[in-house]
Design a protein around this motif. Structure first.
Motif, short mmCIF file in Angstrom:
data_model
loop_
_atom_site.label_atom_id
_atom_site.label_comp_id
_atom_site.label_asym_id
_atom_site.label_seq_id
_atom_site.Cartn_x
_atom_site.Cartn_y
_atom_site.Cartn_z
N LEU A 29 0.75 -1.39 0.16
CA LEU A 29 -0.39 0.19 -0.46
C LEU A 29 0.50 1.02 -0.20
O LEU A 29 0.72 2.49 -0.76
CB LEU A 29 -0.68 0.18 1.69
CG LEU A 29 -2.18 -0.94 1.42
CD1 LEU A 29 -3.03 -0.96 2.79
CD2 LEU A 29 -2.99 -0.24 -0.54
N THR A 30 1.99 1.38 0.46
CA THR A 30 2.63 2.13 0.54
C THR A 30 3.42 2.39 -0.42
O THR A 30 3.52 3.78 -1.04
CB THR A 30 3.99 2.47 1.64
OG1 THR A 30 3.68 2.13 2.78
CG2 THR A 30 4.64 3.22 1.90
N ILE A 31 3.81 2.13 -1.13
CA ILE A 31 4.57 1.66 -2.40
C ILE A 31 3.57 2.16 -3.67
O ILE A 31 3.75 3.21 -4.64
CB ILE A 31 5.14 0.36 -2.55
CG1 ILE A 31 6.26 0.71 -1.35
CG2 ILE A 31 5.19 0.16 -4.60
CD1 ILE A 31 7.44 1.17 -1.52
N SER A 32 2.27 1.66 -3.32
CA SER A 32 1.53 1.95 -4.80
C SER A 32 0.46 2.77 -4.66
O SER A 32 0.45 3.65 -5.50
CB SER A 32 0.44 0.34 -4.95
OG SER A 32 -0.52 0.51 -4.13
N GLN A 33 0.37 3.67 -3.46
CA GLN A 33 -0.79 4.99 -2.99
C GLN A 33 0.48 5.59 -2.04
O GLN A 33 -0.35 6.55 -2.16
CB GLN A 33 -1.62 4.24 -1.98
CG GLN A 33 -2.57 2.93 -3.17
CD GLN A 33 -4.18 2.63 -2.92
OE1 GLN A 33 -4.64 3.24 -1.42
NE2 GLN A 33 -4.81 1.83 -3.26
N GLY A 34 1.18 5.64 -1.06
CA GLY A 34 2.19 6.43 -0.52
C GLY A 34 0.66 6.68 0.73
O GLY A 34 0.05 5.83 1.12
N LEU A 35 1.28 7.41 1.89
CA LEU A 35 0.56 7.33 2.70
C LEU A 35 -0.25 8.66 3.18
O LEU A 35 0.58 9.46 1.77
CB LEU A 35 1.65 7.49 4.36
CG LEU A 35 3.01 6.98 4.72
CD1 LEU A 35 3.68 7.51 5.39
CD2 LEU A 35 2.23 5.58 4.44
N HIS A 36 -1.31 8.16 3.47
CA HIS A 36 -2.57 9.54 2.92
C HIS A 36 -3.49 9.04 4.01
O HIS A 36 -3.48 8.28 5.09
CB HIS A 36 -3.58 9.18 1.21
CG HIS A 36 -3.90 7.82 1.14
ND1 HIS A 36 -5.08 7.35 1.71
CD2 HIS A 36 -3.27 6.42 0.75
CE1 HIS A 36 -4.86 6.15 1.37
NE2 HIS A 36 -3.89 4.85 0.84
N THR A 37 -4.72 10.09 4.37
CA THR A 37 -5.26 10.03 5.12
C THR A 37 -6.06 8.44 5.47
O THR A 37 -6.39 8.64 6.86
CB THR A 37 -6.39 10.67 5.52
OG1 THR A 37 -6.86 11.46 4.25
CG2 THR A 37 -5.80 12.59 5.29
N GLY A 38 -6.83 7.96 3.86
CA GLY A 38 -7.41 6.89 4.64
C GLY A 38 -5.97 5.62 4.86
O GLY A 38 -6.96 4.38 4.78
N PHE A 39 -4.55 5.81 5.01
CA PHE A 39 -4.82 4.40 4.46
C PHE A 39 -4.11 3.38 5.95
O PHE A 39 -4.22 2.63 5.09
CB PHE A 39 -2.52 4.90 4.52
CG PHE A 39 -1.56 3.78 4.96
CD1 PHE A 39 -0.50 3.37 4.14
CD2 PHE A 39 -1.15 3.48 6.10
CE1 PHE A 39 -0.39 2.53 3.88
CE2 PHE A 39 -0.34 2.34 6.27
CZ PHE A 39 0.07 1.91 4.99
N LEU A 40 -4.63 4.21 7.13
CA LEU A 40 -4.94 2.73 7.81
C LEU A 40 -6.17 2.02 7.73
O LEU A 40 -6.08 0.66 8.66
CB LEU A 40 -5.04 3.52 9.39
CG LEU A 40 -4.85 2.94 10.70
CD1 LEU A 40 -4.26 2.11 10.83
CD2 LEU A 40 -5.39 3.62 12.07
N ALA A 41 -7.47 2.59 7.92
CA ALA A 41 -8.60 2.09 7.12
C ALA A 41 -8.40 1.01 6.66
O ALA A 41 -8.21 -0.02 6.59
CB ALA A 41 -9.77 3.30 6.81
N CYS A 47 -5.35 -6.07 6.25
CA CYS A 47 -5.25 -7.54 6.50
C CYS A 47 -6.05 -7.85 6.56
O CYS A 47 -5.92 -9.44 6.80
CB CYS A 47 -4.61 -6.47 7.59
SG CYS A 47 -3.18 -6.26 7.70
N ILE A 48 -7.71 -7.67 7.31
CA ILE A 48 -8.62 -8.78 6.80
C ILE A 48 -8.82 -9.47 6.05
O ILE A 48 -9.27 -10.84 6.84
CB ILE A 48 -9.87 -7.76 7.89
CG1 ILE A 48 -9.13 -7.56 8.95
CG2 ILE A 48 -11.43 -8.26 7.83
CD1 ILE A 48 -10.51 -6.32 9.29
#
Length: 74
Positions: A29-41, A47-48
């Motif tokens: 996710l970090t590589i493809s979209q970077g860190l952003h506001t909805g990253f954690l969700a 993961c789930i």
């Protein structure tokens, strides 16, 4: 809490797959979209949704890999 030793292969598979899913999904996710506001969700959702695939895969493949390693090592 103590868990009987007969459950150790299952516990090993559950823990290894959970750790792998968390690390790999965060990386992808970090590589493809970077860190952003909805990253954690998005990461938690990833993961789930992927752990139910990873857990049985590790449970099935780990004994086979152990046997291969035993065969090729001294």
């Amino acid at each position: 809490m103590q868990i009987p030793a007969r459950y150790s292969p299952l516990l090993f598979s559950a823990l290894l797959s959970a750790i792998m899913v968390c690390i790999v999904s965060a990386f992808v996710l970090t590589i493809s979209q970077g860190l952003h506001t909805g990253f954690l969700a998005q990461w938690l959702k990833s993961c789930i949704t992927t752990w139910p695939v990873a857990f049985p895969t590790v449970a099935i493949v780990a004994p086979w890999v152990r046997q291969i390693v035993n065969n090729i090592t001294i």
